[in-house]
Design a protein around this motif. Structure first.
Motif, PDB file in Angstrom:
ATOM      1  N   ILE A 142      40.634  39.137  34.556  1.00 59.13           N
ATOM      2  CA  ILE A 142      40.287  38.793  35.935  1.00 59.13           C
ATOM      3  C   ILE A 142      38.973  38.036  35.846  1.00 59.13           C
ATOM      4  CG2 ILE A 142      39.670  39.635  38.210  1.00 59.13           C
ATOM      5  CD1 ILE A 142      41.475  41.946  37.843  1.00 59.13           C
ATOM      6  N   VAL A 166      38.496  33.572  42.159  1.00 58.46           N
ATOM      7  CA  VAL A 166      39.297  34.436  43.024  1.00 58.46           C
ATOM      8  C   VAL A 166      40.267  33.553  43.787  1.00 58.46           C
ATOM      9  CG1 VAL A 166      39.243  36.076  44.907  1.00 58.46           C
ATOM     10  CG2 VAL A 166      37.368  36.000  43.276  1.00 58.46           C
ATOM     11  N   GLN A 223      39.267  40.532  45.928  1.00 60.08           N
ATOM     12  CA  GLN A 223      39.027  41.180  44.642  1.00 60.08           C
ATOM     13  C   GLN A 223      39.917  42.396  44.472  1.00 60.08           C
ATOM     14  OE1 GLN A 223      37.602  40.328  42.110  1.00 60.08           O
ATOM     15  NE2 GLN A 223      35.799  39.071  42.506  1.00 60.08           N
ATOM     16  N   ALA A 276      43.188  41.245  43.385  1.00 55.36           N
ATOM     17  CA  ALA A 276      43.186  40.884  41.964  1.00 55.36           C
ATOM     18  C   ALA A 276      43.357  42.137  41.112  1.00 55.36           C
ATOM     19  CB  ALA A 276      41.889  40.166  41.622  1.00 55.36           C
ATOM     20  N   LEU A 277      42.681  43.220  41.521  1.00 56.54           N
ATOM     21  CA  LEU A 277      42.796  44.473  40.761  1.00 56.54           C
ATOM     22  C   LEU A 277      44.195  45.077  40.927  1.00 56.54           C
ATOM     23  CD1 LEU A 277      39.269  45.950  41.522  1.00 56.54           C
ATOM     24  CD2 LEU A 277      40.131  45.176  39.305  1.00 56.54           C
ATOM     25  N   ARG A 335      46.921  43.420  41.365  1.00 57.73           N
ATOM     26  CA  ARG A 335      47.807  42.630  40.500  1.00 57.73           C
ATOM     27  C   ARG A 335      47.702  43.127  39.059  1.00 57.73           C
ATOM     28  NH1 ARG A 335      45.105  37.769  42.081  1.00 57.73           N
ATOM     29  NH2 ARG A 335      45.639  37.392  44.247  1.00 57.73           N
ATOM     30  N   LEU A 336      46.459  43.436  38.657  1.00 57.02           N
ATOM     31  CA  LEU A 336      46.252  43.940  37.294  1.00 57.02           C
ATOM     32  C   LEU A 336      47.043  45.232  37.096  1.00 57.02           C
ATOM     33  CD1 LEU A 336      44.275  43.691  34.687  1.00 57.02           C
ATOM     34  CD2 LEU A 336      43.086  45.565  35.796  1.00 57.02           C
ATOM     35  N   LEU A 342      37.391  42.171  32.606  1.00 61.08           N
ATOM     36  CA  LEU A 342      36.926  41.874  33.965  1.00 61.08           C
ATOM     37  C   LEU A 342      35.620  41.101  33.864  1.00 61.08           C
ATOM     38  CD1 LEU A 342      37.420  45.327  35.763  1.00 61.08           C
ATOM     39  CD2 LEU A 342      39.110  43.585  35.254  1.00 61.08           C
ATOM     40  N   ALA A 393      33.813  40.503  38.193  1.00 61.52           N
ATOM     41  CA  ALA A 393      34.811  40.547  39.248  1.00 61.52           C
ATOM     42  C   ALA A 393      34.228  40.976  40.579  1.00 61.52           C
ATOM     43  CB  ALA A 393      35.931  41.495  38.850  1.00 61.52           C
ATOM     44  N   VAL A 399      44.068  32.448  37.613  1.00 63.37           N
ATOM     45  CA  VAL A 399      44.375  33.811  38.037  1.00 63.37           C
ATOM     46  C   VAL A 399      45.757  34.212  37.515  1.00 63.37           C
ATOM     47  CG1 VAL A 399      44.790  35.272  40.040  1.00 63.37           C
ATOM     48  CG2 VAL A 399      42.907  33.618  40.057  1.00 63.37           C
ATOM     49  N   GLY A 425      45.620  34.850  33.900  1.00 61.60           N
ATOM     50  CA  GLY A 425      44.920  36.091  33.615  1.00 61.60           C
ATOM     51  C   GLY A 425      45.848  37.291  33.577  1.00 61.60           C
ATOM     52  N   ILE A 426      46.922  37.258  34.394  1.00 65.40           N
ATOM     53  CA  ILE A 426      47.846  38.398  34.383  1.00 65.40           C
ATOM     54  C   ILE A 426      49.198  38.002  33.809  1.00 65.40           C
ATOM     55  CG2 ILE A 426      46.777  39.738  36.228  1.00 65.40           C
ATOM     56  CD1 ILE A 426      48.813  38.378  38.129  1.00 65.40           C
TER      57      ILE A 426
END
Lengths: 607, 568
Positions: A431, A435, A495, A498-499, A501-502, A512, A515, B210, B213-214
Motif C-alpha cells: 500500500i 491513494v 485509506q 486500501a486496508l 482491499r489488503l 505499508l 499509509a 494501487v 500493490g494488491i
C-alpha cells in the motif's frame, strides 16, 4: 514528487508499418466478415452509378425522340437500382461496423491489458500519465473516428474510385477530363494538412490550458476569495480562453481557405468535363447523353470529395492515436496465461530477507547501502527516518517493484527475481502513498482485490478496518457509487478501503508506506489500529510517518542517509538514547518546548 | 445586471443581441451562398442546353464564364459568411465563459448548487453549446433561402412538376426524420457506453499502482474487457440502426429521383421541357433535400443550445450565498474577533474571543464542528443561517463590506490550494512583496526545503495545484503564504497534518514568533499538540459547546479527555 515530463516519454509508439501489420492481423482473424463487408461496400457504391448513367441514356433517347414506355423503363431501372443500393448500403454499413468495431474492441482490451500489466520497472520510469492518455484519449479518438466518420469516409472513398471508373467506362476522354481536377484537389489537401495538423495540436494545448486554469480556480475558490485574487484568476482564464478562441478562429480561417480551394477544384473539374463533352459532341465522338452523364457524375462527386478532404485530418489524428495504441501492445506480455492462474499461494506464513549492498537510480547518488533485514513470518517491522533517508526506496525493493542495483530479496528462500510478477503480487502486497478510490459501487472497488469475495467477506474486511460505521451511513450501502463522479470519500476513509482491499487480497507479506500520512490526528489513530488489524499474521513492513506506528511494531529500523542507523525494539532504542529516542521525545511529549536543530533530522526533499 | 432574472431564454436572446452585427452579415452571405449552390444544377443544364447540345462555341464560352462567376460568388460568400458565423459563436462562447467564471468566483459565493465538476463542464461545453444559437440562426435562414431559390427555379421550368417536387421532398425528409428519435436514442446510449468504458480505463490506469500493490491487475483487465464488450454490443446496435437509416434514405431518394426523372423525361418527350431543363430539374430534385435536412439538424441543434443555456443561466442567475453590508474597515480593537452565543451546524451557543496579540488554539473533538467554525470565520455562512453574533474588531461581521471583511480576517484552508505559477507568485498571492519578506515567512513556516532544493529559488515553477510538491510541502507553503499576507486576523485549520514531527515543531515555533506579538490575532483550529503547545490559550469544543478553556499545559494536567485527544 514528479520529475520533468520530458524524461517520461518511455512508452513505445508503433511505426506506420507495424500499425498496418497489426490491423491486417486483426482483420485476418475475421476473414469471412472482412470479405463480406468489402464486397457489400463495393457493390453498394457501384449501384450508385446506375442513376446518372440512366439519366444520360434518357437524355439521348429524348433527343432521339423515343416513346413513353422507354422512359418508364428507364425510371424503373433507377428505381430498381435504388432499392438494391438501399439494401446493399444497409447491410454493408452494418457489417463493416461489426468488423471495425470488433477489431477496435479487441485492440482496446489488449491495450488496457498490457497497460495494466506494465512491468514494474517500466511503470516506475514512465509513470502513469502517458498510459492514462493512451488508455483514455487515444482509445476515445480512434473509437469516435471509427464510429462517426469511419463509415462515411470509407463510403466516400469507394464512391470516388468507382465514379472515376464509371467516367472512364463512359468515355476515356471524359474520364481524363474529370481527372484534370485531381491535381487541384491534391494541392489543396497538401496545403491544408501541412498547416492544420500542427494547428490542431496547438489548439488542444490551448484548450487544455484554459481548462486547467479554470479547474484550478474553481477547486481553489475558497482560497481565491480569501486572498482577494478573483480578478487575477478571471483575467488569467479570460486570457487563456482568448488564446484558445483566437486559435480556433485561425483554424477556421484556414478551413474556409481550404474550402475555397476545394470550390476552385470543383469548378476546374466540372468545366473540364463540360468542355470535353462539348468538343466530343461537336466532333460526333460522344452523345449529348454521355456528356450529361459525365457532368452529373462529376457533380455527384462534390459531396464525397469534400467529406473525404475535410475528414482527412481527423483520420490522420486517429492514425496517430492508433500508432500509440499499437505501440502499447508491443510491450512485453507479463500476463498470466488464461486458465493458468495459480490457486491461492500456499497460505503458510512466509519469511522475507533483503540485502542491499548498494542502490541508486540510474546515475544518481547512492540512496541505500549496506542493508540487511529479515522479516520473520508474522513479524511487524517499522522503518523510521527523515524525508529522503531512503525509506520508500527500501519499501519498494522489499515489495519487489524496484530491483536493487546490488542486492537481492528472497521470499521463503526464493529470490523475487525468479518469481513471476503475478505470483509475486499475490504474495507481497504494497500500500503506497498513492491513494485511489476506484469509481463505481463500493463493493466493486473492494472486489478488485478478490472478485470472488462474498458480501459477508467484504463486510468482515470493512469491519476489521473500522469502516463499518460510515459505510452503514452511505445511502445505498455497499452499492453506493464512490470515487470520481460518485461520493467523495475523506482521505482516512480512502485509506481504510486500501486496508480492506489488503485484507481481501490476503497476502503473506504486507508493505505499508506512509499509509496514514495524510489523515488528521484523531483519524490517524484509528487508521493505526486498522493497519495493525489488517496485517495481523502477515510479515509486515511499515514505513512509519507517525512514531506511534513504530512504537507498536515488533522491531524498528532507523534509516539515516541510506544506511541503517539503529535497530531494535522500541524499548531498546529508547534506552539506548540515540537519535530515535530524541525523536520520540520531541514527538510524543506534548510539553517539550524547542525541538532540536532541524537540519539533522529533516533532510530537504529532493524533487 | 439583476442576476435573479436570468433564464435560458435570456441567455439565448442576449447571445443574438450581442453578436447581431456578425449574425446579420453572416446570414446575408450564407443565404447568398445557398442560393448559388441551388443554381449549380440549373447552370449545368444551361451549359448542356445552350452549348453542348448546339455546338455553339460562343455559347460555351459565355456559359462557362457564367459558371465561373457562379462558383466565385458561391465560394467567397461561403468563406466570408461561415467565418462571421463561426466568429460570432466563438466570441459569444468566450464572453459567456468569462461571465460564468466571474460569477463562480464571486467573493460572496453563489448558490448555484453545482459541484466543481458540473461548473467545469458548464464553463467548458455549455458556454460553447449555448452560443450555437447564433449558428442556428444563420443556418436556418440560409436553408430557407436555398429552398426558395430552388422552388422558384423549378416553378419557372414547369409548375406542376415544381409543385410535386416541392411537396414531395419535405414529405420524404419528414418521413425519414421519423427514425431520428430512435437514432438519437441509440447513439446516445452508444456515446454513454463508450464514455463509461473510457472513464473506466482512465480510472483503472490512474490507480494502477494501487492495483499492482494488491496484485489486482488481472481482475481489473477482466472488468474492463466486460465493459468493452458491453460497449461493443451497444455500438453494434447503434451501427445497425444507422445502417438501416442510411439504406432507407438511399432507397427513398433513389425512388424519388426515378419518379422525377420519369415524369421530367415524359414532359421532355412531349416537348414541354428542353434537355437542359430536364437536367436542371433532376439536379434540383436531388439538391433540395440538403437544405431540408439542414433545417432538421437546426431543430436538434437549437434544442441542445436551449438546454445548455438553461444550465448557463443557473450559474449566472444564482443568488449570492451571503449578503454582506457596506461598512468599511473597522479600527483595530482589543478584541479582534469575537463569537457570542453562536449556534450553527453543530456548534451550540459558542462564545470565544481572540485578543490583539493573542494566539488562540481551538480543539474541536468532532472534526465537523471544526469545519463549521472555519466556514463561519471565512464568512461563508449567511447571516440568516446562524444565531448569535460574530464581530470583527467590534463590528458585526455581516455589516462589513466583503472587501473590508476579507482584509481583516484571512482563513487558510486545511486543504491548501496552490496555483500554477512561480513559487513567488504563490507566496505573494498577487501582492508585490519583497523577497526578504517571503524568505522570512518561508523560514517561519519551516518550508526552507522547498526553496533550498531548487536552483531557481522563488522563480521555481509549481505545476497545476502545486502537484510537484509533496503534501507536507504544500501545507507549509500555504502557511508561508498566509504569513506573507500578514492579515490582522489569521485563521489556520489543521495546518500540519502532512508535516513530520520535527518540522512541525519548528513550524510551531516560527508561527508563535511571527504571529504571537503586536496587535494581530491568530486562531489555530487543530488537534496537534505541537501547535496547541505554542498557543496562549486553548478553547475546547465538545458536542458543539465550549467545555474547557485555558493554557495547553494546564488542560493537559487537569483534563483526561484533553490529554487523550492530543496524545499520540
Amino acid at each position: 514528487m514528479t520529475s520533468e515530463p520530458s524524461t517520461r516519454q518511455l512508452l513505445p509508439t508503433a511505426t506506420g508499418r507495424q500499425t498496418w501489420a497489426a490491423l491486417r492481423t486483426e482483420l485476418a482473424h475475421l476473414p469471412g466478415l472482412s470479405a463480406v463487408a468489402g464486397t457489400l461496400l463495393i457493390a453498394a457504391a457501384a449501384t450508385g452509378l446506375v442513376a446518372p448513367w440512366v439519366l444520360g441514356r434518357l437524355v439521348d433517347d429524348v433527343i432521339a425522340g423515343t416513346d413513353t414506355p422507354q422512359v418508364v423503363t428507364w425510371a424503373g431501372v433507377i428505381a430498381g437500382a435504388a432499392v438494391l443500393a438501399g439494401l446493399l448500403t444497409a447491410a454493408g454499413a452494418a457489417i463493416a461496423a461489426r468488423l471495425g468495431e470488433t477489431v477496435l474492441a479487441r485492440l482496446r482490451e489488449r491495450v488496457l491489458d498490457r497497460a495494466l500489466h506494465l512491468p514494474s520497472a517500466t511503470l516506475e520510469r514512465a509513470g502513469t500519465g502517458d498510459l492514462v492518455a493512451r488508455a483514455g484519449d487515444d482509445v476515445a479518438v480512434v473509437t469516435n473516428v471509427i464510429a462517426t466518420s469511419g463509415p462515411a469516409f470509407l463510403g466516400a472513398l469507394l464512391s470516388i474510385v468507382l465514379t472515376a471508373a464509371g467516367l472512364f467506362a463512359l468515355d476515356w476522354r471524359l474520364g481524363i477530363a474529370g481527372l484534370a481536377a485531381a491535381p487541384a484537389y491534391a494541392v489543396a489537401l497538401r496545403w491544408y494538412l501541412k498547416r492544420s495538423v500542427p494547428y490542431y495540436a496547438r489548439e488542444r494545448v490551448a484548450t487544455g490550458e484554459r481548462a486547467q486554469a479554470t479547474a484550478e480556480a474553481l477547486r481553489g475558490a475558497a482560497t481565491v476569495r480569501a486572498y482577494r485574487m478573483e480578478d487575477a484568476h478571471v483575467a488569467r482564464i479570460a486570457d487563456r480562453s482568448g488564446v484558445a478562441r483566437d486559435l480556433s478562429l485561425e483554424i477556421f480561417g484556414l478551413y474556409t481557405r481550404f474550402g475555397l480551394r476545394i470550390n476552385r477544384s470543383e469548378f476546374v473539374g466540372l468545366a473540364a468535363v463540360l468542355l470535353a463533352g462539348f468538343l466530343l459532341v461537336r466532333g460526333d465522338l460522344a452523345s449529348v447523353g454521355a456528356a450529361t452523364t459525365a457532368a452529373l457524375y462529376f457533380h455527384r462527386l462534390f459531396n464525397p470529395i469534400g467529406l473525404l478532404l475535410f475528414e482527412s485530418d481527423s483520420v490522420l489524428q486517429a492514425g496517430a492515436s492508433l500508432a500509440r495504441l499499437v505501440g502499447v501492445t508491443t510491450l512485453p506480455d507479463t500476463t498470466t496465461p488464461a486458465g493458468a492462474e495459480p490457486a491461492r499461494p500456499d497460505r503458510v506464513p512466509a519469511a522475507l530477507e533483503v540485502t542491499v549492498a548498494q542502490h541508486r537510480y540510474d546515475d544518481g547518488p547512492i540512496v541505500l547501502r549496506d542493508i540487511t533485514l529479515r522479516l520473520a513470518p508474522g513479524e511487524r517491522v517499522a522503518l523510521v527516518g527523515a524525508s529522503g533517508a531512503g525509506k520508500s526506496t527500501l519499501a519498494g525493493i522489499i515489495a519487489g517493484i524496484i530491483a536493487p542495483t546490488h542486492g537481492a530479496v528472497t521470499l521463503r528462500g526464493v529470490p523475487l527475481a525468479q518469481l513471476d510478477e503475478h505470483r509475486l503480487r499475490r504474495e507481497i502486497a504494497l500500500i503506497s502513498q498513492e491513494v485511489h478510490v476506484f469509481a463505481g459501487p463500493l463493493a466493486d472497488d473492494l472486489r478488485l482485490a478478490n472478485p470472488d469475495a462474498t458480501d459477508a467477506e467484504i463486510g468482515a474486511a470493512l469491519d476489521l478496518v473500522g469502516a463499518t460505521e460510515w459505510v452503514r451511513t452511505l445511502p445505498d450501502g455497499l452499492a453506493t457509487a464512490v470515487g470520481e463522479g460518485g461520493r467523495q470519500l475523506t482521505s482516512a476513509q480512502a485509506q481504510q478501503l486500501a486496508l480492506a482491499r489488503l485484507v481481501l487480497a490476503d497476502p503473506a507479506v504486507a508493505v505499508l508506506d506512509e499509509a496514514t500520512a495524510e489523515a488528521g490526528s484523531a483519524g490517524a489513530r484509528d487508521l493505526d489500529r486498522a493497519a495493525v488489524a489488517a496485517t495481523e499474521g502477515r510479515a509486515t513492513l511499515v514505513v512509519a510517518h507517525r512514531l506511534s506506528q513504530a512504537a507498536t511494531a515488533d522491531r524498528i529500523v532507523v534509516l539515516d542517509q541510506g544506511r541503517v542507523a539503529e535497530h531494535g525494539t522500541h524499548a531498546e532504542l529508547l534506552s539506548a538514547g540515540g537519535g530515535y529516542s530524541q525523536l520520540w521525545r520531541s514527538w510524543s511529549v506534548p510539553d517539550l518546548v524547542v525541538p532540536r536543530k532541524r537540519e539533522s533530522a529533516d533532510q530537504p526533499v529532493a524533487s | 445586471m439583476t442576476v435573479a432574472e436570468i433564464t435560458g431564454g435570456v441567455v439565448l436572446r442576449r447571445a443574438l443581441r450581442r453578436q447581431r452585427a456578425r449574425v446579420a452579415a453572416g446570414i446575408a452571405l450564407l443565404c447568398t451562398h445557398q442560393a448559388a449552390e441551388a443554381l449549380v444544377p440549373v447552370a449545368i443544364g444551361v451549359v448542356i442546353d445552350r452549348a453542348v447540345a448546339t455546338g455553339d462555341i460562343r455559347a460555351l464560352l459565355l456559359s462557362l464564364a457564367g459558371l465561373a462567376a457562379l462558383f466565385t460568388v458561391l465560394a467567397f460568400a461561403y468563406r466570408a459568411g461561415a467565418r462571421l458565423a463561426f466568429a460570432a459563436v466563438e466570441h459569444e462562447a468566450h464572453a459567456t465563459r468569462v461571465e460564468i467564471v466571474r460569477s463562480a468566483l464571486d467573493p460572496r459565493g453563489r448558490r448555484s448548487g453545482m459541484r466543481d465538476g458540473e461548473l467545469l463542464s458548464v464553463t467548458a461545453s455549455d458556454a460553447e453549446l449555448s452560443a450555437l444559437v447564433v449558428r442556428v440562426a444563420g443556418l436556418t435562414a440560409a436553408a430557407f433561402t436555398a429552398i426558395v431559390v430552388a422552388a422558384v427555379a423549378l416553378l419557372v421550368v414547369d409548375v406542376p412538376l415544381g409543385l410535386g417536387v416541392l411537396i414531395g421532398v419535405p414529405l420524404l425528409v419528414v418521413a425519414l426524420q421519423r427514425m431520428a428519435p430512435l437514432l438519437t436514442r441509440r447513439s446516445t446510449s452508444q456515446q454513454e457506453a463508450l464514455a463509461t468504458t473510457t472513464a473506466l480505463a482512465v480510472d483503472l490506469v490512474t490507480g494502477l499502482r494501487v492495483l499492482r500493490g494488491i496484485g489486482a491487475q488481472d481482475h481489473a483487465a477482466r472488468r474492463y474487457a466486460g465493459a468493452s464488450r458491453h460497449a461493443l454490443d451497444v455500438t453494434l446496435r447503434a451501427a445497425t440502426t444507422k445502417g438501416l437509416h442510411l439504406g432507407l434514405t438511399t432507397t427513398v431518394n433513389g425512388l424519388f429521383l426515378a419518379t422525377v426523372a420519369g415524369v421530367a423525361g415524359w414532359l421532355a418527350l412531349q416537348g414541354r421541357l428542353t434537355i437542359g431543363e430536364l437536367v436542371a430539374v433532376v439536379g434540383l430534385a436531388q439538391f433540395i433535400a440538403e437544405p431540408v435536412q439542414t433545417l432538421g439538424y437546426c431543430v436538434q441543434m437549437f434544442a441542445m443550445a436551449r438546454a445548455s443555456a438553461g444550465r448557463v443561466a443557473r450559474v449566472l442567475g444564482a443568488a449570492p450565498a451571503v449578503q454582506p453590508g457596506d461598512a468599511g474597515m473597522p479600527a483595530p480593537s482589543p478584541s479582534r474577533l469575537a463569537l457570542d452565543g453562536v449556534s450553527y451546524a453543530g456548534l451550540d451557543d459558542v462564545s470565544l474571543r481572540v485578543g490583539a496579540g493573542e494566539l488562540l488554539g481551538v480543539l474541536a473533538y468532532d472534526p465537523s464542528e471544526a469545519e463549521a467554525l472555519v466556514a463561519l470565520l471565512a464568512g461563508r455562512v449567511s447571516r440568516a443561517d446562524y444565531r448569535g453574533t460574530l464581530a470583527v474588531d467590534g463590528v458585526p461581521a455581516d455589516e462589513l463590506h466583503i472587501d473590508a471583511a476579507r482584509a481583516v480576517v484571512l482563513v487558510e484552508q486545511h486543504d491548501v490550494a496552490l496555483f500554477e505559477g512561480t513559487l513567488r507568485a504563490n507566496l505573494s498571492a498577487g501582492a508585490s512583496v519583497d523577497d526578504d519578506v517571503l524568505r522570512a515567512a518561508v523560514r517561519a513556516a519551516a518550508a526552507d526545503d522547498v526553496l533550498a532544493a531548487h536552483p531557481h529559488g522563488f522563480d521555481r515553477m509549481l505545476t497545476e495545484r502545486g502537484a510537484n510538491l509533496s503534501g507536507g510541502q504544500r501545507q507549509r507553503i500555504g502557511l508561508a503564504r498566509a504569513l506573507v499576507a500578514d492579515p490582522p486576523v489569521l485563521v489556520l485549520h489543521n495546518p500540519t497534518t502532512a508535516v513530520d514531527a520535527v518540522t512541525e515543531g519548528l513550524l510551531a515555533a516560527g508561527l508563535a514568533a511571527t504571529r504571537g506579538a503586536g496587535t494581530r490575532g491568530t486562531v489555530v483550529i487543530t488537534t496537534s499538540p505541537a501547535l496547541l503547545r505554542v498557543t496562549h490559550r486553548v478553547v475546547v469544543i465538545d458536542r458543539g459547546r465550549v467545555v474547557a478553556e485555558g493554557p495547553h499545559e494546564r488542560l493537559l494536567a487537569s483534563d483526561t479527555r484533553y490529554r487523550e485527544e492530543t496524545l499520540r
